[in-house]
Design a protein around this motif. Structure first.
Motif, PDB file in Angstrom:
ATOM      1  N   VAL A 559       0.831  -1.205   0.000  1.00  0.00           N
ATOM      2  CA  VAL A 559       0.000   0.000   0.000  1.00  0.00           C
ATOM      3  C   VAL A 559       0.866   1.256   0.000  1.00  0.00           C
ATOM      4  CG1 VAL A 559      -1.662   1.353   1.348  1.00  0.00           C
ATOM      5  CG2 VAL A 559      -1.954  -1.131   1.104  1.00  0.00           C
ATOM      6  N   ARG A 560       0.524   2.194  -0.848  1.00  0.00           N
ATOM      7  CA  ARG A 560       1.189   3.502  -0.888  1.00  0.00           C
ATOM      8  C   ARG A 560       0.513   4.389   0.148  1.00  0.00           C
ATOM      9  NH1 ARG A 560       0.131   2.580  -7.107  1.00  0.00           N
ATOM     10  NH2 ARG A 560       2.010   1.377  -7.646  1.00  0.00           N
ATOM     11  N   ARG A 561       1.083   4.421   1.319  1.00  0.00           N
ATOM     12  CA  ARG A 561       0.412   5.029   2.479  1.00  0.00           C
ATOM     13  C   ARG A 561       0.073   6.498   2.261  1.00  0.00           C
ATOM     14  NH1 ARG A 561      -0.245   2.135   7.361  1.00  0.00           N
ATOM     15  NH2 ARG A 561       0.216  -0.042   6.888  1.00  0.00           N
ATOM     16  N   ASP A 562       0.864   7.203   1.474  1.00  0.00           N
ATOM     17  CA  ASP A 562       0.575   8.628   1.251  1.00  0.00           C
ATOM     18  C   ASP A 562      -0.775   8.839   0.575  1.00  0.00           C
ATOM     19  OD1 ASP A 562       2.941   9.273   2.405  1.00  0.00           O
ATOM     20  OD2 ASP A 562       4.030   9.616   0.526  1.00  0.00           O
ATOM     21  N   TYR A 592     -12.399  -8.925   3.164  1.00  0.00           N
ATOM     22  CA  TYR A 592     -13.050  -9.708   2.114  1.00  0.00           C
ATOM     23  C   TYR A 592     -13.397  -8.855   0.896  1.00  0.00           C
ATOM     24  CZ  TYR A 592     -13.230 -13.808   5.112  1.00  0.00           C
ATOM     25  OH  TYR A 592     -12.886 -14.885   5.883  1.00  0.00           O
ATOM     26  N   LYS A 593     -13.783  -7.612   1.129  1.00  0.00           N
ATOM     27  CA  LYS A 593     -14.066  -6.747  -0.029  1.00  0.00           C
ATOM     28  C   LYS A 593     -12.771  -6.388  -0.755  1.00  0.00           C
ATOM     29  CE  LYS A 593     -17.543  -3.772  -0.254  1.00  0.00           C
ATOM     30  NZ  LYS A 593     -18.128  -3.858  -1.612  1.00  0.00           N
ATOM     31  N   TRP A 594     -11.727  -6.156   0.013  1.00  0.00           N
ATOM     32  CA  TRP A 594     -10.417  -5.856  -0.593  1.00  0.00           C
ATOM     33  C   TRP A 594      -9.913  -7.054  -1.400  1.00  0.00           C
ATOM     34  CZ3 TRP A 594      -5.526  -4.199   2.729  1.00  0.00           C
ATOM     35  CH2 TRP A 594      -4.544  -3.689   1.876  1.00  0.00           C
ATOM     36  N   LEU A 595     -10.065  -8.244  -0.834  1.00  0.00           N
ATOM     37  CA  LEU A 595      -9.657  -9.450  -1.542  1.00  0.00           C
ATOM     38  C   LEU A 595     -10.459  -9.606  -2.838  1.00  0.00           C
ATOM     39  CD1 LEU A 595      -8.125 -12.165  -1.703  1.00  0.00           C
ATOM     40  CD2 LEU A 595      -9.971 -13.164  -0.317  1.00  0.00           C
ATOM     41  N   ALA A 655      -7.552  -1.628  -5.718  1.00  0.00           N
ATOM     42  CA  ALA A 655      -8.576  -2.417  -5.036  1.00  0.00           C
ATOM     43  C   ALA A 655      -8.882  -1.841  -3.661  1.00  0.00           C
ATOM     44  CB  ALA A 655      -8.109  -3.866  -4.906  1.00  0.00           C
ATOM     45  N   LEU A 656      -7.861  -1.376  -2.944  1.00  0.00           N
ATOM     46  CA  LEU A 656      -8.080  -0.786  -1.624  1.00  0.00           C
ATOM     47  C   LEU A 656      -8.872   0.509  -1.743  1.00  0.00           C
ATOM     48  CD1 LEU A 656      -7.664  -0.730   1.428  1.00  0.00           C
ATOM     49  CD2 LEU A 656      -5.442   0.367   1.032  1.00  0.00           C
ATOM     50  N   LEU A 660     -12.517   1.039   0.144  1.00  0.00           N
ATOM     51  CA  LEU A 660     -12.809   2.066   1.146  1.00  0.00           C
ATOM     52  C   LEU A 660     -13.947   2.977   0.688  1.00  0.00           C
ATOM     53  CD1 LEU A 660      -9.125   2.917   2.143  1.00  0.00           C
ATOM     54  CD2 LEU A 660     -10.784   1.557   3.452  1.00  0.00           C
ATOM     55  N   GLU A 661     -13.988   3.276  -0.599  1.00  0.00           N
ATOM     56  CA  GLU A 661     -15.077   4.108  -1.127  1.00  0.00           C
ATOM     57  C   GLU A 661     -16.419   3.396  -0.990  1.00  0.00           C
ATOM     58  OE1 GLU A 661     -13.896   4.910  -5.104  1.00  0.00           O
ATOM     59  OE2 GLU A 661     -12.538   6.573  -4.571  1.00  0.00           O
TER      60      GLU A 661
END
Length: 798
Positions: A559-562, A592-595, A655-656, A660-661
């Motif tokens: 993950v690109r935390r910025d 599960y949604k991220w996966l 995907a992340l 989150l959205e």
């Protein structure tokens, strides 16, 4: 106005009175006397608090006749659905929407096989298992003749025909079909291999990977017998099936060296599609020389799972690969022939007729090669891959079933050897037979006839039917099957994972799960030596998946935390996830949604929406996830049709972002409110519950449960983009038994023991089930009679 109100009041009163009268008439009675044709002596049926019948008879014939009668009274409509699926007669009963399912089952050959198995069963002569089955059938038909039928028949305007031994084998055929993973998986794997190539398959777990967990084997010389080598769009259809599909299971048996009592401890929870009623019917039979507490399939007189006072038998799915698809080469000079090497073989045909409710009957042709029925006309997945005929070679249809004999023998067994002999009769479906007894023996057998395949055959990709070297080559002897008898570890366990190599060093291919459940079971059992039915409950109810927290850590590293500074606390929460699925947690909701989106963004462009959805519904997705995401050279990451070459990090971050959205829109912008319980739906569907408002009447809704994938207490759901997960399958019972005191064994069903909607036992166990509680499996006669909530005496007809 007063007269009108008075009239309306009287009308409503009469309607309520009529409704109450109807409910009373429909409700099964648990008290009284009933005459039963063919009974030789009176038999008593005591019903405990949960409506479980405890049958006391003076002969085997009377006991199974009584069981057939009471089983039909409580589960007749379930029996109806099971036999009609297996016999390919759903359209006759439910209408034209089911014609395609009937065609599929007729083509696959289950109704034909049921006829052949029934004939072989009868031709054995008057064996003890045939006599018992005949008595059971007579009991079922005695209830049908009473004409006090379940309300479902009234709603459909139908009446049941008499029950037969062929129906019984149709039900066994349907049970065997539900284990046949090949029909879902092999066309998909073949599509991947042909359209994408081997590099794409390397990113998946098409076969078991070295990092997966294997069931240890232990072969005892004492049970060796001479056994010579002998020669010899589906997902859419399945959604319409009005009967539950058997999908997996856990079982473990612990020797006295690891238990508080010093006696064997037995556990089993079969994983089956949730339905109303649930699949198992519990019944306890007593007659001179026999005492058995069993879990029965509708229409089957013998308990597939159950125990006496001296032994206990359970099962899980073996998940072996017992079905191959042969792509045939047609003879250029005759389209009704196929070519194998230099030889030519005819394509035969048979006519099948499907009766359709309210319409004219349909006649259609089933064509068969030497390998089996040609599946193209009834499988969109297969017909989309090739214009050549594709034949199904399935172990189950290669010979008549001896399942009824095997189960009867297991119920009546007096020794470990008798169980082994009975297990050897099961040719398909593949079952892990689990065993423990009062003498201290524990055992596991992988029961099935295992075909010998050529090294040229990939068991999950269509076989070149014209290659002489790729033809079936016979069977491995049963004594070579994976098994473990009294191992030094002090336990045996199976959880649908890959067995270790057989005696000859062969790893038999299958549709095995990765073994995460087995690993948790193994580690937990070996951590203590004082197990009993109290402290082992926490293992059977555990909702921990140890693999997914490791996987989420890997995802977080990409993950690109910025880009996600507003979500730092949510991501930090994910780093602390231990793999539990408690209802107040938020990590499962995100994971599960991220996966799902990670897999979707990776695979849907190559597979298309339908094939990607099919992938999510296979065993392959579950056991490929970790390998897929951590595989360094995974070609799936790059999106088709874009100029850029997408990386793993690109897909994971996209995907992340979507995850989150969507969760913000679904549950609110505060991630603290994304509790797992809000994403989980748990309902037991009835065959008529798909029609509103009948769902309100027949379906059984339960509180949310700790839905998960591959925890010991597996409460499975289909991964999807909606983020609402309907629990579709899980433990169809939870049994715990200690031979230190067999009469204190416990269990629970997901709904209730009765399938009659107006019975008080239709759903009286659902709260016990969702809250992780149990109730007794009573066997003590005095206790049963003292605690009985009803008693029916069956009397011979004068």
């Amino acid at each position: 106005m007063k007269k009108l109100l008075s009239f309306l009041g009287i009308l409503i009163f009469l309607l309520i009175l009529g409704l109450l009268g109807f409910v009373f008439w429909q409700s099964p009675k648990y008290q009284g006397e009933i005459t039963l044709e063919g009974l030789s002596q009176p038999a008593d049926i005591h019903f405990d608090k949960y409506g479980i019948p405890h049958i006391y008879a003076q002969s085997e014939d009377d006991a199974y006749r009584a069981l057939g009668y009471i089983h039909a009274r409580e589960r007749l409509f379930q029996l109806e659905m099971m036999r009609r699926v297996g016999s390919g007669t759903l359209a006759e009963f439910l209408g034209p929407d089911l014609v395609d399912i009937d065609k599929f089952f007729h083509t696959l050959g289950i109704p034909k096989h049921a006829k052949e198995s029934a004939a072989a069963f009868v031709n054995q002569g008057e064996t003890s298992w045939k006599k018992a089955a005949d008595s059971y059938i007579a009991g079922v038909n005695a209830f049908i003749l009473e004409d006090q039928l379940p309300v479902e028949y009234l709603l459909l305007g139908e009446k049941p025909r008499p029950y037969t031994v062929e129906d019984m084998h149709s039900i066994i055929g349907y049970m065997s079909f539900t284990f046949a993973m090949a029909l879902k998986t092999d066309p998909l794997v073949t599509k991947m291999a042909r359209e994408l190539g081997s590099e794409y398959l390397k990113a998946l777990s098409v076969q078991t990977l070295p990092e997966h967990h294997f069931i240890p084997v232990n072969y005892p010389d004492s049970l060796l017998k001479e056994n010579l080598l002998v020669s010899s769009q589906l997902s859419e259809l399945l959604e319409k099936l009005p009967a539950p599909i058997l999908q997996g299971s856990n079982s473990w048996v612990i020797s006295g060296s690891r238990t508080k009592s010093g006696k064997v401890l037995f556990a089993n929870d079969t994983h089956i599609g949730f339905a109303a009623p649930s699949v198992w019917f519990e019944a306890h039979l007593e007659y001179p020389g026999f005492s058995f507490y069993g879990n029965h399939l509708a229409g089957v007189p013998f308990g597939l799972v159950g125990h006496s006072r001296r032994h206990s038998v359970g099962l899980t799915m073996f998940e072996n690969d017992d079905q191959d698809f042969f792509q045939e080469k047609l003879n250029p000079a005759n389209p009704n022939e196929i070519v194998i090497g230099d030889s030519i073989f005819p394509i035969t045909s048979r006519k099948e007729i499907i009766q359709v409710k309210g319409q004219a009957s349909i006649e259609f042709e089933v064509r068969e090669t030497v390998h089996g029925p040609i599946m193209n006309p009834v499988s969109k997945e297969i017909s989309a891959l090739t214009n050549n005929p594709v034949s199904s070679w399935w172990v189950f249809t290669q010979e008549p079933s001896k399942a009824l004999e095997a189960i009867y023998r297991m119920n009546h067994a007096q020794s470990l050897q008798e169980i082994a002999d009975a297990a050897s009769l099961i040719h398909a479906p593949g079952l892990n037979i689990m065993y423990g007894d009062a003498e201290g023996n524990i055992a596991w057998w992988a029961a099935a006839k295992l075909p010998i395949r050529s090294d040229k055959v990939h068991s999950k990709i269509f076989v070149d039917g014209s290659d002489p070297e790729s033809q079936p080559k016979g069977w491995y002897p049963f004594t070579e099957n994976p098994q473990s008898i009294n191992p030094s570890s002090g336990f045996v366990a199976s959880a649908n994972n890959q067995p270790d190599s057989s005696r000859n060093g062969h790893f038999f291919p299958g549709y095995y799960y990765p073994g995460e459940r087995w690993n948790r079971i193994s580690k937990t059992i070996t951590s203590k030596e004082d197990w009993d039915t109290e402290n082992i409950r926490s293992l059977q109810l555990e909702s921990i998946n140890e693999t997914y927290p490791k996987l989420i850590q890997f995802l977080l590293e990409e993950v690109r935390r910025d880009d996600f500074q507003d979500w730092n606390s949510a991501l930090e929460m994910l780093t602390k996830w231990t793999g539990e699925h408690q209802l107040n947690m938020r990590s499962p909701t995100i994971f599960y949604k991220w996966l799902y989106h990670t897999l979707r963004l990776s695979m849907e462009d190559e597979l298309g929406k339908d094939a990607f959805k099919a992938y999510l519904e296979t065993f392959m997705m579950v056991r490929s996830n970790s390998h897929f995401i951590t595989f360094e050279n995974n070609p799936w990451w790059d999106k088709k049709g874009t100029d850029a070459i997408e990386s793993r990090a690109d897909i994971i971050n996209e995907a992340l972002k979507i995850t989150l959205e969507e969760l913000s829109s679904q549950f609110g912008k505060n991630y603290e409110e994304w509790e797992w319980k809000k994403a989980v739906v748990f309902e037991h569907p009835h065959p008529l519950g798909s029609q509103k408002p009948l769902d309100k009447i027949f379906n059984v809704k339960s509180d949310p449960v700790e839905a998960n994938e591959e925890a010991v207490n597996k409460l499975a759901f289909d991964l999807n983009g909606e983020g609402i997960y309907k629990v579709t399958s899980g433990p169809a019972m939870r049994i715990l038994l200690d031979f230190g005191n067999v009469e204190e064994s416990i269990s629970v069903l997901p709904t209730g023991n009765s399938g009659n909607r107006f019975s008080k036992h239709y759903a009286d166990q659902k709260e016990l089930f969702t809250k992780g509680k149990y109730r007794s499996q009573l066997m003590n006669e005095q206790e049963i009679k003292e605690k009985a909530k009803g008693k029916i005496t069956l009397l011979p007809k004068p």
